[in-house]
Design a protein around this motif. Structure first.
Motif, short mmCIF file in Angstrom:
data_model
loop_
_atom_site.label_atom_id
_atom_site.label_comp_id
_atom_site.label_asym_id
_atom_site.label_seq_id
_atom_site.Cartn_x
_atom_site.Cartn_y
_atom_site.Cartn_z
N LEU A 327 0.86 -1.23 -0.04
CA LEU A 327 -0.06 -0.07 -0.10
C LEU A 327 0.98 1.13 0.02
N MET A 328 1.94 1.26 0.83
CA MET A 328 2.97 2.46 0.81
C MET A 328 3.58 2.67 -0.47
N LEU A 329 4.12 1.81 -1.03
CA LEU A 329 4.81 1.86 -2.47
C LEU A 329 3.72 2.30 -3.65
N THR A 330 2.53 1.77 -3.45
CA THR A 330 1.28 2.44 -4.52
C THR A 330 1.01 3.55 -4.27
N LEU A 331 0.77 3.95 -2.85
CA LEU A 331 0.38 5.41 -2.70
C LEU A 331 1.41 6.54 -3.26
N VAL A 332 2.67 5.95 -2.82
CA VAL A 332 3.82 7.02 -3.13
C VAL A 332 4.04 6.87 -4.70
N GLY A 333 3.84 5.80 -5.54
CA GLY A 333 3.86 5.82 -6.79
C GLY A 333 3.09 6.56 -7.57
N LYS A 334 1.84 6.75 -6.96
CA LYS A 334 0.62 7.56 -7.61
C LYS A 334 1.10 8.95 -7.22
N ARG A 335 1.25 9.52 -5.82
CA ARG A 335 1.40 10.84 -5.72
C ARG A 335 2.83 11.28 -6.31
N ASN A 336 3.69 10.55 -6.81
CA ASN A 336 4.94 11.01 -7.62
C ASN A 336 5.08 10.43 -8.98
N SER A 337 3.96 10.50 -9.67
CA SER A 337 4.05 9.76 -10.93
C SER A 337 5.00 10.27 -12.03
N ALA A 338 5.62 11.49 -11.67
CA ALA A 338 6.60 12.03 -12.64
C ALA A 338 7.88 11.13 -12.31
N ASN A 339 8.14 10.78 -11.23
CA ASN A 339 9.38 10.29 -10.82
C ASN A 339 9.43 9.31 -9.50
N PRO A 340 8.43 8.28 -9.84
CA PRO A 340 8.17 7.52 -8.68
C PRO A 340 9.28 6.50 -7.97
N SER A 341 10.36 6.51 -8.91
CA SER A 341 11.60 5.81 -8.27
C SER A 341 12.19 6.20 -7.21
N GLN A 342 12.49 7.86 -7.56
CA GLN A 342 13.15 8.59 -6.52
C GLN A 342 12.24 8.61 -5.14
N ALA A 343 10.76 8.80 -5.08
CA ALA A 343 10.16 8.62 -4.01
C ALA A 343 10.28 7.24 -3.25
N MET A 344 10.39 6.31 -4.18
CA MET A 344 10.45 4.75 -3.52
C MET A 344 11.97 4.70 -2.79
N ALA A 345 12.89 5.14 -3.51
CA ALA A 345 14.24 5.11 -2.96
C ALA A 345 14.23 5.82 -1.49
N ARG A 346 13.57 6.91 -1.48
CA ARG A 346 13.52 7.50 -0.12
C ARG A 346 12.78 6.86 1.02
N LEU A 347 11.73 6.20 0.42
CA LEU A 347 11.02 5.25 1.46
C LEU A 347 12.06 4.00 1.71
N THR A 348 12.59 3.22 0.84
CA THR A 348 13.29 2.24 1.08
C THR A 348 14.44 2.72 2.07
N LEU A 349 15.23 3.77 1.82
CA LEU A 349 16.23 4.13 2.64
C LEU A 349 15.87 4.37 4.34
N SER A 350 14.37 5.09 4.58
CA SER A 350 13.89 5.24 5.72
C SER A 350 13.61 3.63 6.36
N TYR A 351 13.01 2.89 5.73
CA TYR A 351 12.46 1.38 6.01
C TYR A 351 13.89 0.54 6.35
N GLY A 352 14.74 0.93 5.51
CA GLY A 352 16.05 0.08 5.90
C GLY A 352 16.88 0.52 6.86
N VAL A 353 17.07 1.92 7.16
CA VAL A 353 17.78 2.43 8.18
C VAL A 353 17.36 1.87 9.57
N ALA A 354 15.88 1.85 9.82
CA ALA A 354 15.22 1.13 10.85
C ALA A 354 15.61 -0.18 11.08
N GLN A 355 15.63 -0.93 9.93
CA GLN A 355 16.10 -2.48 10.12
C GLN A 355 17.30 -2.72 10.59
N ILE A 356 18.15 -1.75 10.14
CA ILE A 356 19.55 -1.93 10.44
C ILE A 356 19.53 -1.97 12.10
#
Length: 404
Positions: A327-356
């Motif tokens: 759901l999170m990746l779907t939401l971010v992809g929709k609201r950043n349709s011009a450059n979804p990969s950039q927004a998803m990268a920011r989310l992945t970094l946030s999610y990953g730092v917490a997991q480390i």
């Protein structure tokens, strides 16, 4: 590349997939290998390693931290690979890394080598979660097929089930090292379809729009990043220590594998269910519900030592963690349709730092207290905090949308 060119290219290779089921099987096999075994088999095997190999709670946490650090490294490498041929090579290297990171765990008892192997196994997960997903989607779209990534992502739950069932079947006869080696043998069998049937990435169309220039995140985007950080904490603690926490309960010794199997079984249909819920009530309200339920999944084993609490927590965790990511990746992809990969990268970094950060902290606290209660409370509080941040996101996003 045109449809005819793609099909001709596919026929030129004896290993190229000729049917959608082959492509989907390759994707699912890659997830079972790189995520279900290389990344998540550690969870049901952790209590055995503690009992038989002398693995301490703190070292168990550090091994999990190295695994997620490996995933972050693999994700960064995958995101930087733009050429299709390079992505295919990285994917295949990731499959081999998953095999080494799994089977190699049973060939040594050196904690330093365990750290290296868990890092390698974590890096391999990026091959299944990021590279394979893109290649499966690209092939289906290029061949005029309906994208079926929901089925592809069912490989995560399938992998969890496979690792749990294997531990349940092997524990009476095999020690921890032999079980890792059997996991590696299963991974070798999965490597065949994952390696041979995965199609090469589709090159970008000549008319594809250029990516938008990087932009600074808005306040609403920062709120999503913060909520996803909390989700990362809640996920990694429960995913890493749920089985070990169950086995710490005297009345539940020997049931950890069952709890893990339940997590996998309930996660398989989760993405489809949450997509339906989101269509009815919206993505953000659906995520708030999922966050709260996942928080409760961590509290149930703390509040009661009965098997029903452990299984209830497993059900709630299984049906929520994949849904939150989807759901999170779907939401971010929709609201950043011009450059979804950039927004998803920011989310992945946030999610990953917490997991480390979280596993090493929880493992250290568990070693001092003798149980994982504090860690599970932290996971629950993180999920509730993430839900509160999402609730704050709704009015902020409405104001942002109204001013555009």
């Amino acid at each position: 590349m045109t449809e005819g060119t793609t099909q001709t290219s596919s026929r030129s290779s004896p290993f190229a997939p000729r049917h959608p089921w082959q492509v989907l099987c390759a994707g699912i096999a890659s997830l079972v290998l790189t995520v279900g075994l290389a990344r998540f088999a550690y969870t049901p095997l952790l209590p055995l390693m503690q009992a038989q190999a002398g693995l301490s709670e703190s070292m168990g946490g550090w091994l999990a931290t190295l695994n997620y650090a490996g995933y972050m490294t693999g994700a960064l490498i995958a995101s930087a690979a733009s050429r299709p041929a390079l992505r295919l090579r990285l994917y295949r290297l990731g499959l081999l890394a998953g095999l080494i990171g799994t089977g190699g765990m049973g060939l040594t008892s050196d904690p330093v080598l365990w750290m290296v192997l868990r890092f390698i196994a974590g890096a391999s997960a990026a091959a299944g979660l990021l590279l394979a997903s893109g290649m499966v989607l690209g092939w289906l779209v290029a061949h005029g097929r309906r994208p079926e990534l929901g089925l592809h992502f069912s490989g995560i739950g399938t992998g969890i089930v496979v690792s749990g069932v294997l531990v349940a079947l092997m524990t009476p006869a095999f020690d921890w090292a032999q079980q890792w080696q059997v996991m590696g043998a299963v991974g070798l069998a999965l490597l065949v379809p994952a390696f041979l049937w995965m199609p090469a990435p589709q090159p970008p169309a000549a008319t594809a729009p250029a990516a938008a220039a990087p932009s600074r995140p808005s306040l609403s985007m920062w709120l999503l990043i913060a909520s996803y950080f909390f989700a990362g904490i809640g996920f990694v603690i429960t995913a890493t220590f749920l089985v070990a926490a169950t086995e710490k309960q005297p009345a539940l010794v020997g049931t950890g594998f069952l709890v893990w199997i339940v997590v996998g079984l309930t996660s398989i249909p989760a993405t489809f269910a949450w997509d339906r819920i989101a269509r009815r009530i919206g993505e953000v309200p659906a995520m708030i519900v999922a966050y709260v339920l996942q928080g409760l999944s961590s509290l149930l084993p703390v509040m009661s030592a009965h098997l029903w609490a452990a299984l209830g927590g497993a059900v709630l965790f299984g049906v929520t963690f994949i849904g939150i990511v989807s759901l999170m990746l779907t939401l971010v992809g929709k609201r950043n349709s011009a450059n979804p990969s950039q927004a998803m990268a920011r989310l992945t970094l946030s999610y990953g730092v917490a997991q480390i950060v979280a596993p090493a902290l929880v493992g250290t606290v568990a070693e001092k207290t003798g149980n994982y209660d504090a860690g599970l409370w932290l996971a629950a509080l993180a999920m509730f905090a993430g839900a509160a941040v999402l609730a704050a996101y709704i009015p902020v996003e409405r104001r942002r949308a109204a001013t555009r």
